[in-house]
Enzyme design. Sequence first.
Site, PDB file in Angstrom:
ATOM      1  N   ASP A  79       0.831  -1.209   0.000  1.00 42.72           N
ATOM      2  CA  ASP A  79       0.000   0.000   0.000  1.00 42.72           C
ATOM      3  C   ASP A  79       0.862   1.254   0.000  1.00 42.72           C
ATOM      4  O   ASP A  79       2.052   1.223   0.328  1.00 42.72           O
ATOM      5  CB  ASP A  79      -0.947   0.014   1.197  1.00 42.72           C
ATOM      6  CG  ASP A  79      -0.218   0.047   2.534  1.00 42.72           C
ATOM      7  OD1 ASP A  79       0.746  -0.725   2.687  1.00 42.72           O
ATOM      8  OD2 ASP A  79      -0.612   0.815   3.426  1.00 42.72           O
ATOM      9  N   ASP A 116       7.581   4.533  -1.416  1.00 40.06           N
ATOM     10  CA  ASP A 116       7.299   3.973  -0.100  1.00 40.06           C
ATOM     11  C   ASP A 116       5.964   3.221  -0.210  1.00 40.06           C
ATOM     12  O   ASP A 116       4.907   3.814  -0.140  1.00 40.06           O
ATOM     13  CB  ASP A 116       7.200   5.092   0.937  1.00 40.06           C
ATOM     14  CG  ASP A 116       6.801   4.610   2.320  1.00 40.06           C
ATOM     15  OD1 ASP A 116       6.862   3.404   2.582  1.00 40.06           O
ATOM     16  OD2 ASP A 116       6.415   5.465   3.142  1.00 40.06           O
ATOM     17  N   GLU A 146      -0.031  -1.100   5.703  1.00 39.37           N
ATOM     18  CA  GLU A 146       1.040  -0.702   6.619  1.00 39.37           C
ATOM     19  C   GLU A 146       0.901   0.763   7.014  1.00 39.37           C
ATOM     20  O   GLU A 146       1.113   1.125   8.173  1.00 39.37           O
ATOM     21  CB  GLU A 146       2.400  -0.946   5.945  1.00 39.37           C
ATOM     22  CG  GLU A 146       3.603  -0.750   6.862  1.00 39.37           C
ATOM     23  CD  GLU A 146       4.154   0.664   6.883  1.00 39.37           C
ATOM     24  OE1 GLU A 146       5.032   0.941   7.718  1.00 39.37           O
ATOM     25  OE2 GLU A 146       3.701   1.508   6.072  1.00 39.37           O
ATOM     26  N   GLU A 147       0.508   1.594   6.057  1.00 37.77           N
ATOM     27  CA  GLU A 147       0.476   3.032   6.285  1.00 37.77           C
ATOM     28  C   GLU A 147      -0.637   3.472   7.226  1.00 37.77           C
ATOM     29  O   GLU A 147      -0.599   4.565   7.775  1.00 37.77           O
ATOM     30  CB  GLU A 147       0.337   3.771   4.951  1.00 37.77           C
ATOM     31  CG  GLU A 147       1.476   3.539   3.965  1.00 37.77           C
ATOM     32  CD  GLU A 147       2.778   4.197   4.394  1.00 37.77           C
ATOM     33  OE1 GLU A 147       2.833   4.768   5.502  1.00 37.77           O
ATOM     34  OE2 GLU A 147       3.750   4.144   3.614  1.00 37.77           O
TER      35      GLU A 147
END
Length: 485
Positions: A79, A116, A146-147
Site C-alpha cells: 500500500d 514507499d 502498513e500506512e
Amino acid sequence: MIEVLKDLQPVDVFKYFEKLSQIPRGSGNEKEVSDYLVSFAKDNNLEYVQDSALNVVIRKKASQGYENSPIVVLQGHMDMVNEKNSDVEHDFTKDPLKLRIVEDRVYATGTTLGADNGIAVAMGLAILASNEYQHPAIELLVTTSEETGMDGAMALDPKNIKGRTLINIDSEEEGTLLVSCAGGVTAKASIPVKFESVNENLVAYSIKIIGLKGGHSGMEIDKERGNSNKLMGRVLISILSEIDIRLSSLNGGSKHNAIPRETDAVILVRAEDSVIVEKKISECEEIFKNELRTPDPDIRIKFEVLQNSPTQMFSKESTKNVVNYLYLIINGVTSMSMDIKGLVESSLNLGVITTYEDGVEFISSIRSSVRSIKNELYNRLSVTAEINGGSVISESSYPEWAYNPDSKIRTVFENVYEKMYGKKPHISAIHAGLECGLFAEKFGELDAISFGPNLYDVHTPNENMSISSVRRTWEYLLEVLKNIK
C-alpha cells in the site's frame, strides 16, 4: 501503457516499479495489487500464499550451493499513502500514477509516488523472476495497510512464514542500516457537538491554512515543519480570546501519519466583529511566517466572507470545547533519546480533523521507542479530551523493535558494505514505525534489519526517488544475498 522508466537501470526493478505504479493501491484498496502479485507467482511457477488480509507470500527455492543457507524473508508493503496537490485531478481509486524523470529522480505528477514502499516490492519481484542471482531460499512477504496501522502485519499467520532472517526494504536513506524502531498507537479523539440554527445577523468566514510542506510524521517530525491543524488552533483561539465566534466546520489533513499541509474552518461572527477577525488572522499569518520562515516559508492563511452562509453552527459551549482541545493537545517532538544522539524518542502528530454531524474527530499518531512513554502520551490526550467533554479510543497499536546486539544479518550487511564501498555503513534506529517490531513479537526468534534507497519528501506530492541510489541499493542487496551462508 507509456513506459517512462524503461531505459533506467536496473531494468527489471524499474519495470516492476512502473507496473505497480499503474495499479491503484492506497491503504485499504489493495485487492487489485494483491491479485497482481498472485498472478506474478503463477506466471513464474512459484509457490504462494494469499491470506484473508490480502498479504501475499511468494517462495523461491535456493540457488545452487545455497540449499543449506537460512531462509531469507524479503519484506515490504504493497500500500501507499494517497496525497495530491489540491489543484490536481487524480482519482486514487482508479487512475494510474503519472511518472516522470527529472535528472536523477523519479517523481509522480502532483501526487505521491508510492516508492514507499513500491520499490521494495519491485526489488523482490525482480529477484524472484530471475535465475541469474545467487541467493538462499527466498520468501517475499508483501503486507497490506502498513500506512494506516500495519493491519496486514497484525493479521499475518506466523505459520505462513518459515524464515527467521528478515530483510525489510522500507528505509529511505542509502548507507544507513536500521536496527531498531519506535512503537506507536493511533489515538482517535471525539468531541461531541451540539448544532444550532445560524442567526441571520452573523457573518460567515472561510479560513484556510495552506502552503506547508507536510511530510512523514516519523521521518520529518524533527524538522519542525508546521502542522496546519495545530496552527488553525492558534488562529481560532486568538480570535476567540477577543470576540464570540461559532464554528460551523473544521477539517484538516488526510492521513494520521502525514504532517497535515492544509486545514480549513468556517466560523460565524457578528458583523461588527469582522474587523477584529481579519486583524487577528493577518497577525497570525505574520507570526507563522516568522516562526516557520526556515522550514515552511510559503505558509499562507486565506480568508473570505462566504456569500452562502451555512445553516448550522456549533453551540457556544461546543465551539469552546473543540477549539480548546485543538489548542491544548500536545503535538510534535516530546522527548529525544538519551542513548542514540539525534534520535527522536517520542512524538505526536495531529494528522486528521473531521467534522461529522454529531461531533469533531481528531486523529493523532503517537510514536515512542519506550512503551511506557507511548502509553503516557495516550493518557494525556485522553485527559485533555475528557476535560473538553470528549473521549479517546486507541487503534492500530504496534510494538517497538528492540535492538539485537547479536544480529548475524547485521554483520553480513556491515561486512558487505565495507567490502563494496571501503567504509562502514551508518547503524541507526528510526523514529518511524516499521513492521519489524510486529514480526519480532509475532515470530519470537527473528533476526531483522531494514535498509533502502534514497527517498525524499515521502507522504507528500513531492515524493521522489534517486535512480542512482536504487541501482546501488540493488547491487548491495544482491551481494548481501550472495554472502548469506
